[in-house]
Design a protein around this motif. Structure first.
Motif, PDB file in Angstrom:
ATOM      1  N   GLY A  81       0.869  -1.188  -0.083  1.00  0.00           N
ATOM      2  CA  GLY A  81      -0.016  -0.112  -0.019  1.00  0.00           C
ATOM      3  C   GLY A  81       0.670   1.280  -0.205  1.00  0.00           C
ATOM      4  O   GLY A  81       0.369   2.202  -0.784  1.00  0.00           O
ATOM      5  N   GLU A  82       1.982   1.048   0.883  1.00  0.00           N
ATOM      6  CA  GLU A  82       2.652   2.456   0.901  1.00  0.00           C
ATOM      7  C   GLU A  82       3.600   2.745  -0.597  1.00  0.00           C
ATOM      8  O   GLU A  82       3.593   3.799  -0.812  1.00  0.00           O
ATOM      9  CB  GLU A  82       3.758   2.416   1.801  1.00  0.00           C
ATOM     10  N   ASN A  83       3.746   1.487  -1.193  1.00  0.00           N
ATOM     11  CA  ASN A  83       4.480   1.614  -2.316  1.00  0.00           C
ATOM     12  C   ASN A  83       3.575   2.313  -3.509  1.00  0.00           C
ATOM     13  O   ASN A  83       3.758   3.388  -4.516  1.00  0.00           O
ATOM     14  CB  ASN A  83       4.912   0.140  -2.832  1.00  0.00           C
ATOM     15  N   ALA A  84       2.331   1.911  -3.636  1.00  0.00           N
ATOM     16  CA  ALA A  84       1.305   2.539  -4.341  1.00  0.00           C
ATOM     17  C   ALA A  84       1.169   3.771  -3.932  1.00  0.00           C
ATOM     18  O   ALA A  84       0.989   4.818  -5.024  1.00  0.00           O
ATOM     19  CB  ALA A  84      -0.090   1.598  -4.181  1.00  0.00           C
ATOM     20  N   ALA A  85       1.085   4.169  -2.965  1.00  0.00           N
ATOM     21  CA  ALA A  85       0.542   5.788  -2.592  1.00  0.00           C
ATOM     22  C   ALA A  85       1.856   6.542  -2.971  1.00  0.00           C
ATOM     23  O   ALA A  85       1.892   7.493  -3.518  1.00  0.00           O
ATOM     24  CB  ALA A  85       0.494   5.947  -1.034  1.00  0.00           C
ATOM     25  N   LEU A  86       3.182   6.042  -2.780  1.00  0.00           N
ATOM     26  CA  LEU A  86       4.300   6.920  -3.092  1.00  0.00           C
ATOM     27  C   LEU A  86       4.275   6.839  -4.793  1.00  0.00           C
ATOM     28  O   LEU A  86       4.763   8.031  -5.172  1.00  0.00           O
ATOM     29  CB  LEU A  86       5.622   6.125  -2.685  1.00  0.00           C
ATOM     30  N   ARG A  87       4.059   5.875  -5.518  1.00  0.00           N
ATOM     31  CA  ARG A  87       3.832   5.933  -6.914  1.00  0.00           C
ATOM     32  C   ARG A  87       2.924   6.953  -7.347  1.00  0.00           C
ATOM     33  O   ARG A  87       3.108   7.763  -8.106  1.00  0.00           O
ATOM     34  CB  ARG A  87       3.518   4.568  -7.644  1.00  0.00           C
ATOM     35  N   ALA A  88       1.852   7.072  -6.638  1.00  0.00           N
ATOM     36  CA  ALA A  88       0.572   7.980  -7.174  1.00  0.00           C
ATOM     37  C   ALA A  88       1.177   9.625  -6.684  1.00  0.00           C
ATOM     38  O   ALA A  88       0.820  10.264  -7.604  1.00  0.00           O
ATOM     39  CB  ALA A  88      -0.668   7.622  -6.231  1.00  0.00           C
ATOM     40  N   GLU A  89       1.855   9.609  -5.661  1.00  0.00           N
ATOM     41  CA  GLU A  89       2.466  10.874  -5.291  1.00  0.00           C
ATOM     42  C   GLU A  89       3.386  11.191  -6.167  1.00  0.00           C
ATOM     43  O   GLU A  89       3.450  12.426  -6.726  1.00  0.00           O
ATOM     44  CB  GLU A  89       2.943  10.915  -3.828  1.00  0.00           C
ATOM     45  N   LEU A  90       4.255  10.585  -6.656  1.00  0.00           N
ATOM     46  CA  LEU A  90       5.269  10.809  -7.592  1.00  0.00           C
ATOM     47  C   LEU A  90       4.766  11.011  -8.968  1.00  0.00           C
ATOM     48  O   LEU A  90       5.004  12.093  -9.759  1.00  0.00           O
ATOM     49  CB  LEU A  90       6.205   9.649  -7.728  1.00  0.00           C
ATOM     50  N   LYS A  91       3.558  10.215  -9.128  1.00  0.00           N
ATOM     51  CA  LYS A  91       2.875  10.589 -10.426  1.00  0.00           C
ATOM     52  C   LYS A  91       2.235  12.078 -10.317  1.00  0.00           C
ATOM     53  O   LYS A  91       2.230  12.772 -11.633  1.00  0.00           O
ATOM     54  CB  LYS A  91       1.923   9.681 -10.925  1.00  0.00           C
ATOM     55  N   ARG A  92       1.592  12.303  -9.317  1.00  0.00           N
ATOM     56  CA  ARG A  92       1.188  13.709  -9.232  1.00  0.00           C
ATOM     57  C   ARG A  92       2.201  14.696  -9.370  1.00  0.00           C
ATOM     58  O   ARG A  92       2.156  16.040 -10.170  1.00  0.00           O
ATOM     59  CB  ARG A  92       0.275  14.085  -8.034  1.00  0.00           C
TER      60      ARG A  92
ATOM     61  N   LEU B 176       5.034  19.319 -12.235  1.00  0.00           N
ATOM     62  CA  LEU B 176       6.533  19.498 -12.814  1.00  0.00           C
ATOM     63  C   LEU B 176       6.194  19.844 -14.415  1.00  0.00           C
ATOM     64  O   LEU B 176       6.926  20.714 -14.852  1.00  0.00           O
ATOM     65  CB  LEU B 176       7.565  18.709 -12.629  1.00  0.00           C
ATOM     66  N   SER B 177       5.462  18.801 -15.161  1.00  0.00           N
ATOM     67  CA  SER B 177       5.443  19.119 -16.406  1.00  0.00           C
ATOM     68  C   SER B 177       4.611  20.363 -16.690  1.00  0.00           C
ATOM     69  O   SER B 177       4.979  21.084 -17.927  1.00  0.00           O
ATOM     70  CB  SER B 177       4.730  17.773 -16.966  1.00  0.00           C
ATOM     71  N   LYS B 178       3.599  20.295 -16.007  1.00  0.00           N
ATOM     72  CA  LYS B 178       2.993  21.853 -16.311  1.00  0.00           C
ATOM     73  C   LYS B 178       3.632  23.101 -16.113  1.00  0.00           C
ATOM     74  O   LYS B 178       3.585  24.071 -16.899  1.00  0.00           O
ATOM     75  CB  LYS B 178       1.595  21.961 -15.337  1.00  0.00           C
TER      76      LYS B 178
ATOM     77  N   ALA C 174     -10.059  19.688 -18.271  1.00  0.00           N
ATOM     78  CA  ALA C 174      -9.528  18.744 -17.413  1.00  0.00           C
ATOM     79  C   ALA C 174      -9.528  19.380 -16.286  1.00  0.00           C
ATOM     80  O   ALA C 174      -9.526  20.369 -15.926  1.00  0.00           O
ATOM     81  CB  ALA C 174      -8.177  18.118 -17.904  1.00  0.00           C
ATOM     82  N   PRO C 175      -9.856  18.385 -14.957  1.00  0.00           N
ATOM     83  CA  PRO C 175      -9.884  18.935 -13.677  1.00  0.00           C
ATOM     84  C   PRO C 175      -8.416  19.573 -13.307  1.00  0.00           C
ATOM     85  O   PRO C 175      -7.398  18.980 -13.668  1.00  0.00           O
ATOM     86  CB  PRO C 175     -10.136  17.627 -12.710  1.00  0.00           C
ATOM     87  N   GLY C 176      -8.406  20.818 -12.641  1.00  0.00           N
ATOM     88  CA  GLY C 176      -7.341  21.217 -12.188  1.00  0.00           C
ATOM     89  C   GLY C 176      -6.713  22.324 -13.441  1.00  0.00           C
ATOM     90  O   GLY C 176      -6.000  22.907 -13.193  1.00  0.00           O
TER      91      GLY C 176
END
Length: 300
Positions: A87-98, A103-105, A227-229
């Motif tokens: 679960g922590e790995n999935a949360a860290l991956r999602a945060e890194l993706k956000r 950063l791309s924007k 898109a949202p945001g």
């Protein structure tokens, strides 16, 4: 006649053998116990040797049983640890993706700014602030959205001046009195603000809804996806609002027209800045003088 329930052991050979061996074991245990007790009292070294011999035999068995118990007990802990780590790995991956998306924007916005400045050689004009004042009241129940500013013509506030909060655009001055002014908020149904999307410069209109939010409507294009945001800032078109002032952020995905939340909601704004219009209207031209008419010559 039914057999008697209380039989003696002589009636069953199996019971006889069981009773006999039970007695033998009991007597043997008592004898061994007495011998060990006597050895521990009268010959402690011999008793210690016997005790260590028995311990040498039972220690491997106890170690094996203890290892098995630890292994069985560690299974639920290992499963829980694996689930938590997953679960922590999935949360860290999602945060890194956000963070990668943000950063791309930011990189796209910075690139667009450099490209536009280099191509057009345009320098942003910053309107001169008139004053800082306080919003002392705002409508909350009616369909119209106005706010009262505790400054007026005496302080230099005139109709048409933009009003900005710390986070973004609040509205514009609609009417001004001697020491108070009425502000038309961007959430009012009569408010229209030309905006553009920060990531690609898409032009749009921010129209008030009367419920504390705005509608973002596309201009000059059909089937525009939002898109949202998505962030929208003032475009500077119309000459009233300076370009680049944050206006609203899109709440949900949609096309052509979507609902957005203002960056500076009036109920969360205390002090505001009143600015001069970005490109004020030119003063009216002086009236043109007609052709000179010479006076009539006197009749002779």
């Amino acid at each position: 006649m039914a057999p008697a329930r209380d039989r003696r052991t002589g009636f069953s050979r199996r019971r006889q053998y069981s009773a006999f061996f039970g007695y033998v074991l009991a007597v043997a245990g008592a004898v061994v116990g007495a011998a060990l007790l006597a050895a521990s009292i009268f010959n402690p070294p011999a008793f210690s040797t016997a005790r260590m011999a028995v311990a040498s035999v039972t220690a491997p068995v106890a170690s094996l049983l203890d290892s098995g118990t630890d292994a069985i007990a560690s299974v639920p802990q290992a499963i829980g640890t694996w689930i938590n780590v997953h679960g922590e790995n999935a949360a860290l991956r999602a945060e890194l993706k956000r963070h990668d998306a943000l950063l791309s924007k930011a990189r796209v916005i910075a690139y667009d700014n450099r490209r536009l400045r280099g191509l057009l050689r345009v320098r942003d004009r910053t309107p001169e602030p008139v004053l800082t004042a306080r919003l002392v009241a705002s409508t909350a129940s009616s369909g119209r959205r106005f706010a009262l500013l505790n400054a007026g013509r005496v302080q230099g506030v005139t109709p048409g001046m933009p009003v900005l909060g710390p986070e973004g655009l609040v509205g514009r001055v609609l009417e001004s009195g001697p020491i108070a002014a009425r502000v038309l908020l961007i959430t009012d149904p009569e408010s229209l603000v030309p905006v553009r999307r920060t990531r690609d410069g898409l032009p749009a209109i921010a129209a008030g809804r009367g419920d504390g939010r705005v509608d973002i409507r596309s201009v000059g294009a059909a089937n525009v996806r939002f898109a949202p945001g998505d962030m929208f800032v003032s475009s500077g078109i119309g000459g009233l609002y300076a370009p680049g002032v944050p206006v609203a952020r899109v709440e949900r995905a949609g096309s052509d027209s979507v609902v957005a939340t203002p960056y500076a909601p009036p109920d969360a704004v205390d002090f505001v800045i009143v600015e001069r219009p970005f490109m004020p209207m030119p003063p009216p031209l002086p009236p043109r003088a007609g052709p000179a008419v010479s006076p009539a010559a006197p009749a002779r």
